[in-house]
Design an enzyme around this catalytic site. Structure first.
Site, PDB file in Angstrom:
ATOM      1  N   TYR A  32      16.798 -13.979  14.973  1.00 31.58           N
ATOM      2  CA  TYR A  32      17.493 -12.824  14.428  1.00 31.58           C
ATOM      3  C   TYR A  32      16.870 -11.523  14.901  1.00 31.58           C
ATOM      4  O   TYR A  32      15.788 -11.520  15.477  1.00 31.58           O
ATOM      5  CB  TYR A  32      17.533 -12.886  12.890  1.00 31.58           C
ATOM      6  CG  TYR A  32      16.235 -12.525  12.196  1.00 31.58           C
ATOM      7  CD1 TYR A  32      15.138 -13.375  12.231  1.00 31.58           C
ATOM      8  CD2 TYR A  32      16.106 -11.329  11.488  1.00 31.58           C
ATOM      9  CE1 TYR A  32      13.956 -13.039  11.573  1.00 31.58           C
ATOM     10  CE2 TYR A  32      14.922 -10.986  10.835  1.00 31.58           C
ATOM     11  CZ  TYR A  32      13.858 -11.854  10.887  1.00 31.58           C
ATOM     12  OH  TYR A  32      12.685 -11.522  10.249  1.00 31.58           O
ATOM     13  N   GLU A 181      -0.502  -9.965  10.257  1.00 33.45           N
ATOM     14  CA  GLU A 181       0.495  -8.903  10.060  1.00 33.45           C
ATOM     15  C   GLU A 181       0.980  -8.948   8.622  1.00 33.45           C
ATOM     16  O   GLU A 181       0.545  -9.794   7.835  1.00 33.45           O
ATOM     17  CB  GLU A 181       1.660  -9.067  11.049  1.00 33.45           C
ATOM     18  CG  GLU A 181       2.341 -10.414  10.973  1.00 33.45           C
ATOM     19  CD  GLU A 181       3.356 -10.676  12.083  1.00 33.45           C
ATOM     20  OE1 GLU A 181       3.938  -9.727  12.623  1.00 33.45           O
ATOM     21  OE2 GLU A 181       3.573 -11.864  12.394  1.00 33.45           O
ATOM     22  N   LEU A 205       4.486 -11.117  15.520  1.00 33.56           N
ATOM     23  CA  LEU A 205       5.718 -10.686  16.182  1.00 33.56           C
ATOM     24  C   LEU A 205       5.431  -9.398  16.958  1.00 33.56           C
ATOM     25  O   LEU A 205       4.736  -8.509  16.463  1.00 33.56           O
ATOM     26  CB  LEU A 205       6.801 -10.417  15.135  1.00 33.56           C
ATOM     27  CG  LEU A 205       8.162 -10.059  15.734  1.00 33.56           C
ATOM     28  CD1 LEU A 205       8.809 -11.298  16.345  1.00 33.56           C
ATOM     29  CD2 LEU A 205       9.077  -9.446  14.703  1.00 33.56           C
TER      30      LEU A 205
HETATM   31  N1  PDD Z   1      11.027  -7.737  10.231  1.00 33.84           N
HETATM   32  N2  PDD Z   1       6.319  -8.770  11.908  1.00 33.84           N
HETATM   33  C1  PDD Z   1       7.188  -9.531  11.236  1.00 33.84           C
HETATM   34  C2  PDD Z   1       6.728 -10.844  10.721  1.00 33.84           C
HETATM   35  C3  PDD Z   1       8.507  -9.077  11.012  1.00 33.84           C
HETATM   36  O1  PDD Z   1       9.377  -9.845  10.339  1.00 33.84           O
HETATM   37  C4  PDD Z   1       8.900  -7.794  11.498  1.00 33.84           C
HETATM   38  C5  PDD Z   1      10.295  -7.247  11.325  1.00 33.84           C
HETATM   39  C6  PDD Z   1       7.943  -7.021  12.188  1.00 33.84           C
HETATM   40  C7  PDD Z   1       8.263  -5.666  12.758  1.00 33.84           C
HETATM   41  O2  PDD Z   1       9.100  -5.747  13.885  1.00 33.84           O
HETATM   42  P1  PDD Z   1      10.112  -4.568  14.245  1.00 33.84           P
HETATM   43  O3  PDD Z   1       9.291  -3.348  14.363  1.00 33.84           O
HETATM   44  O4  PDD Z   1      10.695  -4.982  15.530  1.00 33.84           O
HETATM   45  O5  PDD Z   1      11.113  -4.485  13.122  1.00 33.84           O
HETATM   46  C8  PDD Z   1       6.671  -7.543  12.391  1.00 33.84           C
HETATM   47  C9  PDD Z   1      12.398  -7.323  10.036  1.00 33.84           C
HETATM   48  C10 PDD Z   1      12.566  -5.856   9.846  1.00 33.84           C
HETATM   49  C11 PDD Z   1      13.005  -8.147   8.913  1.00 33.84           C
HETATM   50  O6  PDD Z   1      12.693  -9.327   8.876  1.00 33.84           O
HETATM   51  O7  PDD Z   1      13.794  -7.635   8.110  1.00 33.84           O
END
Ligand code: PDD
Length: 285
Positions: A32, A181, A205
């Site tokens: 996703y 994280e 991630l």
């Molecule tokens: N989550 N680490 C994890 C485990 C995440 O699920 C997310 C993002 C990030 C940050 O990635 P980005 O900057 O590309 O959004 C880091 C999204 C927002 C969610 O699951 O809703």
């Protein structure tokens, strides 16, 4: 009622149906992306499209449409649902092989593609950004390929519930004594003029917001160290914050019941949030 997208069709949300044999439902066999919308425009669409391609490639899931087509679907959903501020959720699963089997189905099985919008008026102006959030630390008990953005989100959900039970907003996950994280965001600490965040690898991630924020930090002459850090180091830091597509840059003011820095949102996080929002709005499409 929202209009959502399913496999080529724009439908009222209660008419969009996916099979009980879909691998996303039975096996969490899907990936996703979440892309933010501000002023009706998409933030960092290219970054999300590139990471989506990578997640699909890592799992040998066929990419069902071109980047240009996906952009068109995103824009059409923003238009149809009249979204000013909010986000677009996109999910692609390995599809419906018509039965349950651990082995991947034949490669010509059509992937399932779902997109929907979530309206969040005032997304960039959240009170949490002014107050900061409280986190707890928990062991990281996820699988070992967290660089792939899969829909396997049970442990992050459990982490959020543990945080909630402790009267906090989120959890930072710890493995081998160092922070990986947050449950749905990347984690940072600030010491002096240096921003410290864990290096990329299979353990976290590769956040799209992370990449942008680190670039802006370097351009603003801040020092960036990509390395592991402990909770003890975080508690001794001047500031802490998290980044994600939906929270942008969010200060962390308390960890495991103890204040971080002054216990108030700090200047580095505030500045990075401002730069990130300004630059992202300018580049939004
Ligand atoms: N989550 N680490 C994890 C485990 C995440 O699920 C997310 C993002 C990030 C940050 O990635 P980005 O900057 O590309 O959004 C880091 C999204 C927002 C969610 O699951 O809703």
């Amino acid at each position: 009622m929202r209009t959502v997208y399913l496999n080529g069709d724009y439908l009222p949300e209660d008419e969009a149906k996916v099979s009980i044999f879909d691998r996303g439902f039975l096996m969490a066999d899907g990936v996703y992306e979440v892309t933010s919308v501000l002023d009706g425009k998409l933030l960092d669409f290219d970054g999300h499209a590139v990471r989506l391609q990578r997640s699909l490639d890592e799992l040998d899931i066929r990419h069902p449409s071109s980047k240009e087509d996906l952009l068109e679907v995103h824009r059409e959903l923003v238009r149809l649902n009249d979204i000013t501020d909010g986000m677009i959720y996109l999910q692609i699963t390995r599809g419906n092989p018509g039965d349950r089997d651990f082995a991947y189905p034949a490669p010509d099985t059509a992937p399932t593609v779902v997109l929907f919008t979530q309206s969040k008026p005032g997304l960039a102006d959240s009170p949490a950004a002014r107050q900061g959030i409280k986190v707890i630390s928990i062991p990281d008990q996820r699988w070992g390929r967290r660089d792939i953005k899969t829909v396997q989100l049970l442990y992050p959900s459990m982490g959020k519930m543990m945080a909630k039970a402790a009267g906090c907003d989120d959890a930072w996950m710890v493995e081998d004594d160092v922070v990986t994280e947050g449950t749905s965001n990347n984690a940072y600490i600030v010491k002096g003029n240096t921003i410290i965040t864990r290096q990329l690898g299979h353990e976290i991630l590769q956040g799209i917001t992370r990449a942008a924020v680190l670039r802006f930090a370097r351009e603003a002459q801040m020092k960036v160290e990509e390395r592991p850090f402990t909770i003890a180091e975080a508690l001794a830091a001047d500031e802490a914050f998290v980044t994600s597509a939906t929270t942008f840059v969010m200060p962390v003011v308390e960890m495991d019941g103890q204040p971080v820095g002054t216990g108030k949102p700090g200047p580095v996080a505030a500045r990075l949030r401002e730069i990130y929002l300004d630059e992202s709005r300018k580049a939004a499409i």
